[in-house]
Design a protein around this motif. Structure first.
Motif, PDB file in Angstrom:
ATOM      1  N   GLY A  79      -8.011   1.051   6.179  1.00  0.00           N
ATOM      2  CA  GLY A  79      -9.267   0.836   6.910  1.00  0.00           C
ATOM      3  C   GLY A  79      -9.949  -0.123   5.478  1.00  0.00           C
ATOM      4  N   ILE A  80      -9.440  -0.578   4.659  1.00  0.00           N
ATOM      5  CA  ILE A  80     -10.095  -0.985   3.453  1.00  0.00           C
ATOM      6  C   ILE A  80      -9.867  -2.813   3.857  1.00  0.00           C
ATOM      7  CG2 ILE A  80     -10.305  -1.650   1.040  1.00  0.00           C
ATOM      8  CD1 ILE A  80      -9.204   1.338   0.810  1.00  0.00           C
ATOM      9  N   SER A  81     -11.226  -3.445   3.674  1.00  0.00           N
ATOM     10  CA  SER A  81     -11.115  -4.982   3.889  1.00  0.00           C
ATOM     11  C   SER A  81     -10.606  -5.563   2.849  1.00  0.00           C
ATOM     12  CB  SER A  81     -12.497  -5.436   4.322  1.00  0.00           C
ATOM     13  OG  SER A  81     -13.428  -5.268   2.922  1.00  0.00           O
ATOM     14  N   GLY A  82     -10.817  -5.178   1.472  1.00  0.00           N
ATOM     15  CA  GLY A  82     -10.321  -5.757   0.419  1.00  0.00           C
ATOM     16  C   GLY A  82     -11.108  -6.719  -0.154  1.00  0.00           C
ATOM     17  N   ALA A  83     -12.525  -6.065  -0.612  1.00  0.00           N
ATOM     18  CA  ALA A  83     -13.481  -6.912  -1.400  1.00  0.00           C
ATOM     19  C   ALA A  83     -13.123  -7.221  -2.765  1.00  0.00           C
ATOM     20  CB  ALA A  83     -14.737  -6.141  -1.244  1.00  0.00           C
ATOM     21  N   ILE A  84     -13.709  -8.271  -3.430  1.00  0.00           N
ATOM     22  CA  ILE A  84     -13.296  -8.461  -4.757  1.00  0.00           C
ATOM     23  C   ILE A  84     -13.191  -7.185  -5.727  1.00  0.00           C
ATOM     24  CG2 ILE A  84     -14.029  -9.708  -6.675  1.00  0.00           C
ATOM     25  CD1 ILE A  84     -15.160 -11.963  -5.025  1.00  0.00           C
ATOM     26  N   GLN A  85     -14.580  -6.620  -5.506  1.00  0.00           N
ATOM     27  CA  GLN A  85     -14.792  -5.296  -6.167  1.00  0.00           C
ATOM     28  C   GLN A  85     -13.718  -4.244  -5.952  1.00  0.00           C
ATOM     29  OE1 GLN A  85     -17.177  -7.155  -4.488  1.00  0.00           O
ATOM     30  NE2 GLN A  85     -18.408  -7.902  -5.742  1.00  0.00           N
ATOM     31  N   HIS A  86     -13.232  -4.020  -5.036  1.00  0.00           N
ATOM     32  CA  HIS A  86     -12.064  -3.068  -4.798  1.00  0.00           C
ATOM     33  C   HIS A  86     -10.733  -3.601  -5.362  1.00  0.00           C
ATOM     34  CE1 HIS A  86     -10.274   0.424  -3.094  1.00  0.00           C
ATOM     35  NE2 HIS A  86      -9.363  -0.332  -2.560  1.00  0.00           N
ATOM     36  N   LEU A  87     -10.448  -4.758  -4.930  1.00  0.00           N
ATOM     37  CA  LEU A  87      -9.161  -5.371  -5.533  1.00  0.00           C
ATOM     38  C   LEU A  87      -8.883  -5.252  -7.168  1.00  0.00           C
ATOM     39  CD1 LEU A  87      -8.801  -8.663  -3.469  1.00  0.00           C
ATOM     40  CD2 LEU A  87      -7.909  -6.316  -2.792  1.00  0.00           C
ATOM     41  N   ALA A  88     -10.331  -5.215  -7.714  1.00  0.00           N
ATOM     42  CA  ALA A  88     -10.299  -5.225  -9.346  1.00  0.00           C
ATOM     43  C   ALA A  88      -9.789  -3.863  -9.798  1.00  0.00           C
ATOM     44  CB  ALA A  88     -11.700  -5.340  -9.679  1.00  0.00           C
ATOM     45  N   GLY A  89      -9.851  -2.770  -8.708  1.00  0.00           N
ATOM     46  CA  GLY A  89      -9.337  -1.524  -9.317  1.00  0.00           C
ATOM     47  C   GLY A  89      -7.714  -1.132  -8.714  1.00  0.00           C
ATOM     48  N   MET A  90      -7.129  -2.083  -8.166  1.00  0.00           N
ATOM     49  CA  MET A  90      -6.013  -1.563  -7.563  1.00  0.00           C
ATOM     50  C   MET A  90      -4.958  -2.621  -7.468  1.00  0.00           C
ATOM     51  SD  MET A  90      -6.518  -3.150  -4.597  1.00  0.00           S
ATOM     52  CE  MET A  90      -4.970  -2.832  -3.257  1.00  0.00           C
ATOM     53  N   LYS A  91      -5.236  -4.044  -7.939  1.00  0.00           N
ATOM     54  CA  LYS A  91      -4.277  -5.131  -7.620  1.00  0.00           C
ATOM     55  C   LYS A  91      -3.048  -4.991  -8.467  1.00  0.00           C
ATOM     56  CE  LYS A  91      -7.020  -8.728  -9.818  1.00  0.00           C
ATOM     57  NZ  LYS A  91      -7.516 -10.076  -9.452  1.00  0.00           N
ATOM     58  N   ASP A  92      -3.050  -4.251  -9.540  1.00  0.00           N
ATOM     59  CA  ASP A  92      -2.099  -4.199 -10.657  1.00  0.00           C
ATOM     60  C   ASP A  92      -1.172  -3.111 -10.269  1.00  0.00           C
ATOM     61  OD1 ASP A  92      -2.761  -6.238 -12.215  1.00  0.00           O
ATOM     62  OD2 ASP A  92      -3.843  -5.107 -13.299  1.00  0.00           O
ATOM     63  N   SER A  93      -1.177  -2.592  -8.713  1.00  0.00           N
ATOM     64  CA  SER A  93      -0.283  -1.569  -8.417  1.00  0.00           C
ATOM     65  C   SER A  93       1.098  -2.196  -7.894  1.00  0.00           C
ATOM     66  CB  SER A  93      -0.954  -1.012  -6.837  1.00  0.00           C
ATOM     67  OG  SER A  93      -1.978  -0.593  -7.048  1.00  0.00           O
ATOM     68  N   LYS A  94       2.124  -1.577  -8.150  1.00  0.00           N
ATOM     69  CA  LYS A  94       3.434  -2.393  -7.946  1.00  0.00           C
ATOM     70  C   LYS A  94       3.654  -2.825  -6.427  1.00  0.00           C
ATOM     71  CE  LYS A  94       6.237  -0.582 -11.862  1.00  0.00           C
ATOM     72  NZ  LYS A  94       5.689   0.791 -12.346  1.00  0.00           N
ATOM     73  N   THR A  95       3.488  -1.807  -5.572  1.00  0.00           N
ATOM     74  CA  THR A  95       3.700  -2.194  -4.125  1.00  0.00           C
ATOM     75  C   THR A  95       2.377  -1.855  -3.483  1.00  0.00           C
ATOM     76  OG1 THR A  95       6.169  -1.760  -4.051  1.00  0.00           O
ATOM     77  CG2 THR A  95       4.853  -1.708  -1.885  1.00  0.00           C
ATOM     78  N   ILE A  96       1.841  -2.800  -2.570  1.00  0.00           N
ATOM     79  CA  ILE A  96       0.468  -2.541  -1.876  1.00  0.00           C
ATOM     80  C   ILE A  96       0.816  -2.603  -0.415  1.00  0.00           C
ATOM     81  CG2 ILE A  96      -1.912  -3.339  -1.446  1.00  0.00           C
ATOM     82  CD1 ILE A  96      -1.790  -4.542  -4.303  1.00  0.00           C
ATOM     83  N   VAL A  97       0.368  -1.435   0.221  1.00  0.00           N
ATOM     84  CA  VAL A  97       0.473  -1.499   1.787  1.00  0.00           C
ATOM     85  C   VAL A  97      -1.035  -1.486   2.285  1.00  0.00           C
ATOM     86  CG1 VAL A  97       1.073  -0.143   3.690  1.00  0.00           C
ATOM     87  CG2 VAL A  97       2.808  -0.463   1.742  1.00  0.00           C
ATOM     88  N   ALA A  98      -1.203  -2.381   3.386  1.00  0.00           N
ATOM     89  CA  ALA A  98      -2.444  -2.487   3.985  1.00  0.00           C
ATOM     90  C   ALA A  98      -2.356  -2.000   5.401  1.00  0.00           C
ATOM     91  CB  ALA A  98      -3.248  -3.894   3.868  1.00  0.00           C
ATOM     92  N   ILE A  99      -3.048  -0.934   5.831  1.00  0.00           N
ATOM     93  CA  ILE A  99      -3.320  -0.748   7.158  1.00  0.00           C
ATOM     94  C   ILE A  99      -4.546  -1.040   7.703  1.00  0.00           C
ATOM     95  CG2 ILE A  99      -2.975   0.898   9.119  1.00  0.00           C
ATOM     96  CD1 ILE A  99      -1.025   2.659   7.320  1.00  0.00           C
ATOM     97  N   ASN A 100      -4.719  -2.223   8.494  1.00  0.00           N
ATOM     98  CA  ASN A 100      -6.003  -2.720   8.905  1.00  0.00           C
ATOM     99  C   ASN A 100      -5.903  -3.199  10.250  1.00  0.00           C
ATOM    100  OD1 ASN A 100      -8.785  -3.775   9.011  1.00  0.00           O
ATOM    101  ND2 ASN A 100      -8.624  -3.423   6.915  1.00  0.00           N
ATOM    102  N   LYS A 101      -6.970  -3.048  11.333  1.00  0.00           N
ATOM    103  CA  LYS A 101      -6.527  -3.732  12.700  1.00  0.00           C
ATOM    104  C   LYS A 101      -7.146  -5.206  12.660  1.00  0.00           C
ATOM    105  CE  LYS A 101     -11.098  -1.826  14.340  1.00  0.00           C
ATOM    106  NZ  LYS A 101     -11.905  -1.001  15.047  1.00  0.00           N
ATOM    107  N   ASP A 102      -8.020  -5.439  11.280  1.00  0.00           N
ATOM    108  CA  ASP A 102      -8.219  -7.010  11.322  1.00  0.00           C
ATOM    109  C   ASP A 102      -7.445  -7.754  10.650  1.00  0.00           C
ATOM    110  OD1 ASP A 102      -9.620  -9.359  11.217  1.00  0.00           O
ATOM    111  OD2 ASP A 102     -11.160  -8.684   9.565  1.00  0.00           O
ATOM    112  N   PRO A 103      -6.590  -8.685  11.166  1.00  0.00           N
ATOM    113  CA  PRO A 103      -5.480  -9.632  10.565  1.00  0.00           C
ATOM    114  C   PRO A 103      -6.112 -10.341   9.698  1.00  0.00           C
ATOM    115  CG  PRO A 103      -5.953 -10.132  12.847  1.00  0.00           C
ATOM    116  CD  PRO A 103      -7.008  -8.961  12.905  1.00  0.00           C
ATOM    117  N   GLU A 104      -7.405 -10.508   9.784  1.00  0.00           N
ATOM    118  CA  GLU A 104      -8.029 -11.610   8.719  1.00  0.00           C
ATOM    119  C   GLU A 104      -8.587 -10.821   7.275  1.00  0.00           C
ATOM    120  OE1 GLU A 104      -8.305 -14.926   9.267  1.00  0.00           O
ATOM    121  OE2 GLU A 104      -7.310 -14.343  11.322  1.00  0.00           O
TER     122      GLU A 104
END
Lengths: 253, 333
Positions: free
Chosen positions: B282-307
């Motif tokens: 349920g996280i859209s993925g704003a720039i500010q959030h990505l800054a804190g997690m985009k170096d994770s080895k594997t990222i899984v997203a669960i979101n109902k908005d495909p965009e």
């Protein structure tokens, strides 16, 4: 009553997706939307609220940077600051202007203006340094309440709630003091049109770092600014079962 | 100038003519009882710089911390500063102690982890030394050349530090942790000083209690955003996290809406994490959030908005209603 000095920085708007220059010297700033650093809006708002509670007598908004920095000072004035000081630094000198320089400028101005409270944002969203408040505190030997989410003033003492890694922490600091604002400190107001008009009549003093006797010689050399590595596009999985299979295959669960 | 030449000559004789002599002070972060994991990452950065490594443990009755740090392979010396003034680890009391130590030992580098503790302390020390600190480095190219991110991780800056003392905070997730074994450093008690401050006093800490792993060092992180809709619904994530032995994080939207406390915030202004597996729910993925997690080895997203922008960085994306998908995931794991 206290006199508050608030530092405000003009940065690329937080919602803009930045682009790195092809020659790797920095990021593209020309023609890009700029605005006040979000943490500085919070700092100004807090100062204005303190003035509304009659805890602060006068608010001085200061910005160091190119001529356009006057725009963020005007915004601060429209939000309720009383006067502005623009310390002009531009061109190559601005490229290597760092918290070490800004903190010296703000410390000097605080002394000249007889301020006893300095509020700045906890970090600028462009350089992400998170240093200025702490360095001002060091230069002036004032106590520093960093990452504040609540500030209460009682005579010459401030009770400050700080956002730390495991939760919250409360410290008491004696004025004069330096504070840095975290996101949770308040919700900044929008400047109304009448206040924007009034702000045009408020004074902005223009000076240079040299006038203050501050040396802004570069302490760092920027060797390169590059794009971060791009993540490989992933796949959309149809259901939870497939997701679990994928995670098992990659050894995560 | 003469002193510098003399020093170079002296060192030159010992290590060969061109050898540079670096000496690093690492300020340990701890709670008087145990060492914070980030100190182990910071020590690994110190090793990359080369030269002698000294660790300062300042606190009150911190014997167990000293005992664990002096077992680290590669640590030359552990300085112990036990003083009631260090209660709450306030920068106002620690800074003069660090300056006194610096005056005596003349370190070329002073390092801490880039945590709330390190970020509050180090710039004050740098100001006193009149040097420009370097925040949150992710790599070391040379003893004076460092790499860090700017603009919420959207650009990577390589800089050369011109100051003679390098004062640096280290991003924990960018350096491997050293193991707490294999070494036998000597301990030295720092001469006592009067470091009490009349200007600031520590009142109390109100820490979030949790049995789950610590967010910044967890192997798996499950994070919730605005899509969680309420604090109660975070229970869904806690159940999933418990099944995976994961830490729980949150986006700024979830923190601002009061779903969870702010110390769980992952992002530019919260914590930086880089776990093996990051599950964004349920996280859209704003720039500010990505800054804190985009170096994770594997990222899984669960979101109902495909965009949602989060799908552009996710290795596995599931376009689904989280209120159905998360319980199903928890059950089937």
């Amino acid at each position: 009553m206290a006199r508050a000095l608030v530092g405000v920085k003009r940065v690329i708007d937080y919602a803009v997706k930045i682009r790195v220059k092809p020659d790797k010297t920095g990021v593209v700033t020309d023609g890009i939307k700029h605005s006040m650093n979000p943490f500085d809006e919070i700092a100004i708002e807090e100062a204005v609220r303190m003035k509304e509670k009659k805890l602060v007598q006068e608010i001085i908004a200061v910005s160091c940077g190119p001529p356009q920095s006057q725009d963020v000072i005007r915004t601060a004035l429209a939000m309720g600051a009383d006067k502005g000081i623009h310390v002009e630094v531009s061109g190559p000198e601005y490229e290597t202007l760092q918290p070490v320089h800004v903190s010296k400028i703000l410390a000097k101005l605080a002394q000249e203006e007889k301020a006893d409270l300095i509020i700045v944002g906890k970090q600028a969203i462009d350089d992400d340094s998170n240093q200025t408040a702490q360095m001002i505190g060091g230069i002036l030997d004032w106590p520093t309440g960093t990452f504040c989410s609540k500030i209460e003033k009682d005579n010459n003492e401030l009770t400050v709630t700080r956002e730390v890694d495991g939760g919250l922490e409360i410290v008491k600091v004696k004025m004069p003091a330096v504070l840095s604002a975290d996101l949770r400190l308040n919700e900044p107001r929008y400047a109304t049109l009448p206040n924007i008009m009034k702000a045009k009549k408020k004074p902005i003093k223009k000076i240079t770092a040299k006038d203050l006797g501050i040396d802004t010689a570069a302490r760092i050399e920027i060797l390169s600014v590059e794009e971060p590595p791009v993540r490989q596009a992933g796949a959309i999985v149809p259901d939870v079962d497939t997701l679990i299979t994928k995670l098992k295959e990659s050894g995560h669960v | 100038m003469f002193a510098t030449c003399f020093r170079t000559l002296r060192i030159g004789n010992k290590y060969g003519l061109l050898a540079r002599y670096e000496s690093t002070l690492v300020i340990a972060e701890h709670n008087n009882e145990s060492l914070s994991p980030i100190t182990c990452n910071t020590l690994s950065a110190a090793k990359k710089i080369g030269g002698d490594i000294t660790v300062l443990v300042a606190g009150t009755k911190c014997d167990t911390v000293v005992q664990s740090i002096n077992k680290v392979n590669g640590v030359t010396k552990v300085l112990v500063a036990d003083n009631d003034a260090f209660k709450g680890f306030l920068p106002e009391t620690l800074t003069p102690a660090i300056l006194a130590i610096q005056n005596e030992h003349k370190f070329t580098h002073i390092l801490t982890g880039a945590t709330a503790f390190g970020k509050a302390l180090l710039p004050r020390v740098a100001a006193k030394l009149d040097v420009s600190p370097v925040s949150d480095i992710i790599d070391i190219k040379a003893a004076d050349t460092f790499v860090r991110t700017i603009y919420a991780g959207n650009a990577i800056q390589t800089l050369k530090c011109k100051d003679n003392i390098k004062v640096i905070s280290v991003r924990g997730t960018a350096f491997e942790a050293v193991s707490l074994e294999g070494g036998n450093a000597k301990c030295e008690v720092v001469p006592a000083g009067d470091y009490k401050s009349q200007l600031i006093s520590f009142v109390k800490q109100d820490l979030t209690k949790s049995d789950r792993p610590e967010l910044t060092s967890a192997k798996i992180v499950v994070s919730g955003g605005r899509g969680m809709k309420s604090g109660d619904n975070f229970k869904l994530l806690y159940s999933l996290a418990d099944k995976l032995n994961a830490a729980v994080g949150a986006s700024r939207a979830a923190v601002d809406a009061g779903f969870v406390s702010n110390d769980l915030q992952v992002g530019q202004t919260g914590k930086i994490v880089a776990p093996d597996l990051y599950i964004a729910v349920g996280i859209s993925g704003a720039i500010q959030h990505l800054a804190g997690m985009k170096d994770s080895k594997t990222i899984v997203a669960i979101n109902k908005d495909p965009e949602a922008p989060i799908f552009q960085v996710a290795d596995y994306g599931l376009v689904a209603d989280l209120f159905k998908a998360v319980p199903e995931l928890t059950e089937k794991l």
